[in-house]
Design a protein around this motif. Sequence first.
Motif, PDB file in Angstrom:
ATOM      1  N   LEU A 174       0.824  -1.210   0.000  1.00 21.76           N
ATOM      2  CA  LEU A 174       0.000   0.000   0.000  1.00 21.76           C
ATOM      3  C   LEU A 174       0.856   1.256   0.000  1.00 21.76           C
ATOM      4  O   LEU A 174       0.347   2.365   0.096  1.00 21.76           O
ATOM      5  CB  LEU A 174      -0.909   0.000   1.223  1.00 21.76           C
ATOM      6  CG  LEU A 174      -1.950  -1.124   1.227  1.00 21.76           C
ATOM      7  CD1 LEU A 174      -2.528  -1.305   2.604  1.00 21.76           C
ATOM      8  CD2 LEU A 174      -3.033  -0.830   0.215  1.00 21.76           C
ATOM      9  N   ALA A 176       3.356   1.752   2.260  1.00 22.36           N
ATOM     10  CA  ALA A 176       3.825   2.087   3.605  1.00 22.36           C
ATOM     11  C   ALA A 176       5.338   1.900   3.680  1.00 22.36           C
ATOM     12  O   ALA A 176       5.894   1.032   3.013  1.00 22.36           O
ATOM     13  CB  ALA A 176       3.139   1.207   4.639  1.00 22.36           C
ATOM     14  N   GLU A 180       6.416   2.735   9.178  1.00 17.78           N
ATOM     15  CA  GLU A 180       4.955   2.693   9.354  1.00 17.78           C
ATOM     16  C   GLU A 180       4.480   1.267   9.549  1.00 17.78           C
ATOM     17  O   GLU A 180       3.610   0.986  10.374  1.00 17.78           O
ATOM     18  CB  GLU A 180       4.267   3.314   8.133  1.00 17.78           C
ATOM     19  CG  GLU A 180       4.409   4.821   8.075  1.00 17.78           C
ATOM     20  CD  GLU A 180       4.244   5.404   6.674  1.00 17.78           C
ATOM     21  OE1 GLU A 180       4.061   6.624   6.576  1.00 17.78           O
ATOM     22  OE2 GLU A 180       4.321   4.638   5.673  1.00 17.78           O
ATOM     23  N   ARG A 184       2.646   0.315  12.934  1.00 19.46           N
ATOM     24  CA  ARG A 184       1.186   0.217  12.881  1.00 19.46           C
ATOM     25  C   ARG A 184       0.688  -1.199  12.648  1.00 19.46           C
ATOM     26  O   ARG A 184      -0.449  -1.504  12.971  1.00 19.46           O
ATOM     27  CB  ARG A 184       0.653   1.087  11.749  1.00 19.46           C
ATOM     28  CG  ARG A 184       0.956   2.542  11.973  1.00 19.46           C
ATOM     29  CD  ARG A 184       0.308   3.336  10.875  1.00 19.46           C
ATOM     30  NE  ARG A 184       0.731   4.721  10.937  1.00 19.46           N
ATOM     31  CZ  ARG A 184      -0.002   5.706  10.452  1.00 19.46           C
ATOM     32  NH1 ARG A 184      -1.145   5.452   9.881  1.00 19.46           N
ATOM     33  NH2 ARG A 184       0.437   6.941  10.535  1.00 19.46           N
TER      34      ARG A 184
ATOM     35  N   TYR B 109      -6.255   2.720   6.104  1.00 23.95           N
ATOM     36  CA  TYR B 109      -4.821   2.623   6.389  1.00 23.95           C
ATOM     37  C   TYR B 109      -3.969   3.310   5.312  1.00 23.95           C
ATOM     38  O   TYR B 109      -3.130   4.153   5.614  1.00 23.95           O
ATOM     39  CB  TYR B 109      -4.444   1.144   6.504  1.00 23.95           C
ATOM     40  CG  TYR B 109      -2.980   0.876   6.774  1.00 23.95           C
ATOM     41  CD1 TYR B 109      -2.464   0.933   8.054  1.00 23.95           C
ATOM     42  CD2 TYR B 109      -2.101   0.559   5.733  1.00 23.95           C
ATOM     43  CE1 TYR B 109      -1.126   0.690   8.307  1.00 23.95           C
ATOM     44  CE2 TYR B 109      -0.761   0.306   5.971  1.00 23.95           C
ATOM     45  CZ  TYR B 109      -0.279   0.366   7.263  1.00 23.95           C
ATOM     46  OH  TYR B 109       1.045   0.125   7.504  1.00 23.95           O
ATOM     47  N   ILE B 113      -1.716   6.802   5.670  1.00 23.73           N
ATOM     48  CA  ILE B 113      -0.259   6.939   5.584  1.00 23.73           C
ATOM     49  C   ILE B 113       0.146   7.879   4.447  1.00 23.73           C
ATOM     50  O   ILE B 113       1.233   8.410   4.455  1.00 23.73           O
ATOM     51  CB  ILE B 113       0.476   5.578   5.423  1.00 23.73           C
ATOM     52  CG1 ILE B 113      -0.016   4.823   4.215  1.00 23.73           C
ATOM     53  CG2 ILE B 113       0.382   4.738   6.665  1.00 23.73           C
ATOM     54  CD1 ILE B 113       0.709   3.519   4.006  1.00 23.73           C
ATOM     55  N   HIS B 114      -0.782   8.090   3.515  1.00 18.31           N
ATOM     56  CA  HIS B 114      -0.440   9.040   2.465  1.00 18.31           C
ATOM     57  C   HIS B 114      -0.979  10.427   2.776  1.00 18.31           C
ATOM     58  O   HIS B 114      -1.117  11.269   1.882  1.00 18.31           O
ATOM     59  CB  HIS B 114      -0.929   8.530   1.114  1.00 18.31           C
ATOM     60  CG  HIS B 114      -0.236   7.258   0.707  1.00 18.31           C
ATOM     61  ND1 HIS B 114       1.126   7.187   0.544  1.00 18.31           N
ATOM     62  CD2 HIS B 114      -0.704   6.006   0.490  1.00 18.31           C
ATOM     63  CE1 HIS B 114       1.457   5.939   0.228  1.00 18.31           C
ATOM     64  NE2 HIS B 114       0.372   5.205   0.194  1.00 18.31           N
ATOM     65  N   ARG B 117      -6.147  13.007   6.659  1.00 14.86           N
ATOM     66  CA  ARG B 117      -6.499  12.947   8.075  1.00 14.86           C
ATOM     67  C   ARG B 117      -7.971  13.278   8.308  1.00 14.86           C
ATOM     68  O   ARG B 117      -8.551  12.862   9.299  1.00 14.86           O
ATOM     69  CB  ARG B 117      -5.661  13.937   8.870  1.00 14.86           C
ATOM     70  CG  ARG B 117      -4.194  13.621   8.897  1.00 14.86           C
ATOM     71  CD  ARG B 117      -3.823  12.861  10.169  1.00 14.86           C
ATOM     72  NE  ARG B 117      -2.444  12.405  10.101  1.00 14.86           N
ATOM     73  CZ  ARG B 117      -2.076  11.276   9.521  1.00 14.86           C
ATOM     74  NH1 ARG B 117      -2.993  10.486   8.965  1.00 14.86           N
ATOM     75  NH2 ARG B 117      -0.808  10.918   9.474  1.00 14.86           N
ATOM     76  N   VAL B 166      -5.900   3.386  -2.078  1.00 13.15           N
ATOM     77  CA  VAL B 166      -4.760   4.269  -2.359  1.00 13.15           C
ATOM     78  C   VAL B 166      -4.769   4.720  -3.820  1.00 13.15           C
ATOM     79  O   VAL B 166      -3.809   5.304  -4.301  1.00 13.15           O
ATOM     80  CB  VAL B 166      -3.399   3.617  -2.005  1.00 13.15           C
ATOM     81  CG1 VAL B 166      -3.317   3.306  -0.527  1.00 13.15           C
ATOM     82  CG2 VAL B 166      -3.166   2.356  -2.825  1.00 13.15           C
TER      83      VAL B 166
END
Lengths: 283, 253
Positions: A174, A176, A180, A184, B109, B113-114, B117, B166
């Motif tokens: 993904l 990460a 991370e 996580r 997720y 991470i990208h 928020r 994503v």
Amino acid sequence: MDRRKVEEGIFRVLMVLATGLILSSLVMILLTVLVKGLPYLSLEMVTQTPRGGYYLGKGGGILNAIIGSLYLAGGATLLAILFSLPVALYLNVYSRPDARFVSVCRLAFDVLNGVPSIVFGAFGFTLMIYFGLRASLLGGIIAIALLILPMLIRAMDEVIRLVPRELMDASYALGATRWETALRVVTRQALPGILTAVLIAFGRGIGDAAAVIFTAGFTDAVPTSLLRPAATLPLAIFFQLGVPVPEVQGRAYASALILTLLILIISVAARRLSRRLTRHVVK
Amino acid sequence: MENRAHIRVEGLNVHFGSEHVLKDISLSIPDRKITAIIGPSGCGKTTLLRSFNRLIDSSEGVRVSGRVMVDDENILDARAEVTHIRRKMGLLLQRPYPLPMSIYDNVAYGPRIHGIRDRRRLDEIVERFLSKASLWDEVRQRLSQPASVLSLGQQQRLCLARGLAVEPEIILGDEPTSALDPQSSQRIEQTFTELKSDYTIVIVTHILRQARRLADHVIFLYLGELIEQGPAWDFFNNPKQPMTREYIKGLIS
Ligand SMILES: Nc1ncnc2c1ncn2[C@@H]1O[C@H](COP(=O)(O)OP(=O)(O)O)[C@@H](O)[C@H]1O
Ligand SMILES: [Mg+2]
């Protein structure tokens, strides 16, 4: 008779014997502490610090040692987590699994794990002298942290190793980063095992006497600063047992009982907490 | 193939230690089609797929050479940024691996991470991609439950939604239905057919019938070598290589 059946029988007996031996010695230890300590256990013991002449059988309690031990073991465990979790994550997430360095590290931690605690005490003491530190809560925390660090690292390492590679791949896929993913995904997945490791480390830290004897010192007051000496339960037990007064020796067993109960309460509380924290873990 | 190639592989070689696993592979994968990579197990299908998103980097003792061009960028280039490459591709593994968090957090997720928020935006993303993976109706009431409560088939669709969130251009599936029951497999296949108007889809499969059902384009690997590639109809009805003919026959009978 069939040879294999005989073998089976012999090993059965051996296993039953071993289990019985361990269980009965555990029960005997608990019974001794209970029988000898319970009559001397009182509210005064857990709510008051020693008064003048406590070690000769006069009034007071061991609140100083209870609080001191909690501070010491709590502080040391926190400090050790701060160092061991990154190390365990590094060994499993950052470095290549086939790296020589990784197996050397594991071996080193295993060796350190077998070093007697008095050596950690002595090492901590040397460090303290070097930094001009006197026997204090901080000194004790550092010595205990050093003592439990190797076992904490290896225990965390073993549980983090069980996290499936594919789970990490799923996170990488993904986009990460390793950081991370480690924080996580890997840590979360390994959380139950990590918590168990922390609990065992805490138990070992709170129960150790040799590492704190030079480093934490002993005092009748409840510690109010990191730089003041701190009393600990194992040392309180040791000192009281050494006094040839039945009353004081009885209190030594009562102190041991308090230590045992403390560990029990904390374990149960931690298990409760861990069940809440780990409901997301994927089996 | 008149279509634009989305992934172009040129002279790809992969070694694991002394084992030569992929031998001088050159191929192209068409844009917005379903491409099936087929071949017997151990022939290098997974390895090929994992070199597309550089997951292969983390394997022990691996050596990779050649070029993999995605959108005119050689992703094998040492200077290429892997997280950016991986974002372009959603990945489904042989077994679903939901992350150890809630259903909602699984989908959120990647976006998180990208850098996303905002709760409202995340809510919207979660709903959109769970719907795309045709899972929304089954989970809308229990988004905060752990992903592990879902059935395997639902978990695999969750993993699909997680990958779609994503906003990739490519979906990679490594035998994505092999752990699922026939009904769940069928739903995944159906979802793939719905998605192919927007995504380039590459699936590894050892089930020939699945390749026939889904694929527009087929790539046949054997012992690390590319034997034949081409449009599905030609591949199945008019194979050029004798080996392809045998493989198709062998598995059908
Ligand atoms: N991480 C690895 N380390 C060493 N050898 C590997 C690794 N991954 C795959 N291989 C080898 O590469 C070959 C191809 O494997 P793979 O790509 O998984 O095949 P497939 O997916 O077609 O079954 C196999 O011979 C396998 O043993
Ligand atoms: Mg495979």
